[in-house]
Design an enzyme around this catalytic site. Structure first.
Site, PDB file in Angstrom:
ATOM      1  N   ALA A 136       0.884  -1.329   0.288  1.00  0.00           N
ATOM      2  CA  ALA A 136       0.053   0.158  -0.389  1.00  0.00           C
ATOM      3  C   ALA A 136       0.907   1.564   0.114  1.00  0.00           C
ATOM      4  O   ALA A 136       0.067   2.246  -0.595  1.00  0.00           O
ATOM      5  CB  ALA A 136      -0.895   0.028   1.368  1.00  0.00           C
ATOM      6  N   HIS A 157       1.965 -16.312   7.752  1.00  0.00           N
ATOM      7  CA  HIS A 157       2.433 -14.923   8.191  1.00  0.00           C
ATOM      8  C   HIS A 157       2.195 -14.633   9.687  1.00  0.00           C
ATOM      9  O   HIS A 157       1.385 -15.059  10.102  1.00  0.00           O
ATOM     10  CB  HIS A 157       2.133 -12.950   7.399  1.00  0.00           C
ATOM     11  CG  HIS A 157       1.172 -12.785   7.711  1.00  0.00           C
ATOM     12  ND1 HIS A 157      -0.195 -13.188   6.881  1.00  0.00           N
ATOM     13  CD2 HIS A 157       1.007 -11.567   8.528  1.00  0.00           C
ATOM     14  CE1 HIS A 157      -1.139 -12.580   7.260  1.00  0.00           C
ATOM     15  NE2 HIS A 157      -0.732 -11.788   8.191  1.00  0.00           N
ATOM     16  N   GLN A 165       3.207 -11.360  13.314  1.00  0.00           N
ATOM     17  CA  GLN A 165       3.688 -10.150  13.154  1.00  0.00           C
ATOM     18  C   GLN A 165       4.436  -9.650  14.639  1.00  0.00           C
ATOM     19  O   GLN A 165       4.359 -10.707  15.066  1.00  0.00           O
ATOM     20  CB  GLN A 165       2.392  -8.636  13.242  1.00  0.00           C
ATOM     21  CG  GLN A 165       1.470  -8.991  12.248  1.00  0.00           C
ATOM     22  CD  GLN A 165      -0.129  -7.697  12.667  1.00  0.00           C
ATOM     23  OE1 GLN A 165       1.055  -7.011  12.888  1.00  0.00           O
ATOM     24  NE2 GLN A 165      -0.779  -8.144  12.369  1.00  0.00           N
ATOM     25  N   MET A 199     -17.285 -15.222  23.594  1.00  0.00           N
ATOM     26  CA  MET A 199     -16.891 -13.927  24.325  1.00  0.00           C
ATOM     27  C   MET A 199     -17.794 -13.190  24.836  1.00  0.00           C
ATOM     28  O   MET A 199     -17.224 -11.963  24.080  1.00  0.00           O
ATOM     29  CB  MET A 199     -15.410 -14.062  24.535  1.00  0.00           C
ATOM     30  CG  MET A 199     -14.480 -15.539  24.812  1.00  0.00           C
ATOM     31  SD  MET A 199     -14.844 -16.551  26.130  1.00  0.00           S
ATOM     32  CE  MET A 199     -13.893 -17.873  26.248  1.00  0.00           C
TER      33      MET A 199
END
EC number: 2.7.7.12
Length: 341
Positions: free
Chosen positions: A55, A160, A162, A310
């Site tokens: 981006a 992937h 993070q 939850m």
């Protein structure tokens, strides 16, 4: 297994309500859409693919293994200003600085960790350890986490995770620091080392194990098929693992995730993350109370389309689960270790 009761979670210093009989109730609630099975191996419009344009205009290299880059939309930045002084104790703020990185596991979008080779998973572990050490040299907390599947908020079909490094200890880290410190002070042994030895002996919540690691559905599990990955020896941080332990970690991760996928024959969604001793200035402090571990929090309850929410009681009172951890562990334990695909 038949009657409700509450169980204590010593790692979080809270309780969970176990109501195993509720799993028998009919379900007329929301049904989730199963994950797509036709993810293209390479898509030029996918910003995580090799050679794709992200981006911010950056073009990814033609990477062939793991690939790490700064998050284009980071939650933490290294140069954030100090907030203003508070004029009342009920309105506090403090500085929050850090860096956020994205780590691609593999160049192919249609692979997930359980479908990768052991060598490929080992490369992921090596990169995790490298990032934990590099970022941990400056920051007190390095959170490695993976959100797998759209159900868990993953916005991109590419393997992937993070890595967020922060100038502060997050809430969960502070809580686990306190409870583990108290346990060592009171009992003379790290909490999760003690716990791993107990679970290895009892075996009723054991899912998979090898010479260096074990995976259990913790006695205090909140999510239906939640698991806890633990080393057998006392080790505080990911970067402290021996070479052999990294190999056996690759194996046990693969075995666990294959079982997860086989449970409902779907690419199993979850959020997972590593917790270890704080870093930065804490590297010079006594952190013997910490034991490295990874949490896996999958949301699925009955099938690939029925998830645990939850809400309600969980948000306003305390966590509640609909089958016992022992039942969940037995079901996972009995699944084959050959992937259904």
């Amino acid at each position: 297994a038949e009657h409700q009761h509450i169980r204590y979670n010593p790692l979080r210093d809270d309780w969970v309500l176990v109501s195993a009989h509720r799993v028998k109730r009919p379900w007329q609630g929301q049904l989730e859409k199963p994950p797509a099975e036709d993810v293209p191996r390479w898509d030029p419009s996918n910003p995580l693919c090799p050679g794709a344009t992200r981006a911010n205009g950056e073009v990814n290299p033609q990477y062939e293994g793991t690939f790490v880059f700064p998050n284009d939309f980071p939650a933490l930045q290294p140069d954030a200003p100090e907030p203003g002084d508070s004029d009342h104790p009920l309105f506090k703020a403090a500085a929050a600085r850090g860096v956020c990185k994205v780590m691609c596991f593999h160049p192919w979008s249609d692979l997930t960790l359980p479908l990768m080779s052991l060598a490929e998973i080992r490369a992921v572990i090596d990169t995790w350890a490298l990032l934990a050490a590099e970022l941990g040299a400056s920051y007190p907390w390095v959170q490695i986490f993976e959100n797998k599947g759209a159900m868990m908020g993953c916005s991109n079909p590419h393997p992937h995770c993070q890595v967020w490094a922060s100038s502060f200890l997050p809430n969960e880290a502070c809580l686990e620091d306190r409870t583990q410190r108290q346990h060592l002070s009171q009992h003379g042994v790290p909490m999760l080392l003690d716990y791993a030895e107990q679970e290895a002996r009892r075996k009723e919540r054991l899912v998979v194990e090898n010479a260096d690691w074990l995976v259990v559905v913790p006695y205090w599990a909140t999510w239906p098929y939640q698991t806890l990955l633990l080393p057998r020896r006392h080790v505080s941080r990911l970067q402290d693992l021996h070479e052999g332990e990294k190999d056996s970690l690759a194996s046990i991760i693969q075995r666990l995730l294959i079982k997860y996928d086989n449970l409902f024959e779907v690419s199993f969604p979850y959020s997972m993350g590593w917790h270890g001793a704080p870093t930065g200035t804490y590297l010079e402090q006594d952190c013997r109370h910490w034991q490295l571990h990874a949490h896996y929090y999958p949301p699925l309850l009955r099938s690939a389309t029925v998830r645990k929410f939850m809400v309600g009681y969980e948000m306003l009172a305390q966590a509640q689960r609909d089958l016992t951890p022992e039942q969940a562990a037995e079901r996972l334990r009995n699944l084959p270790e050959v992937h259904y695909k």
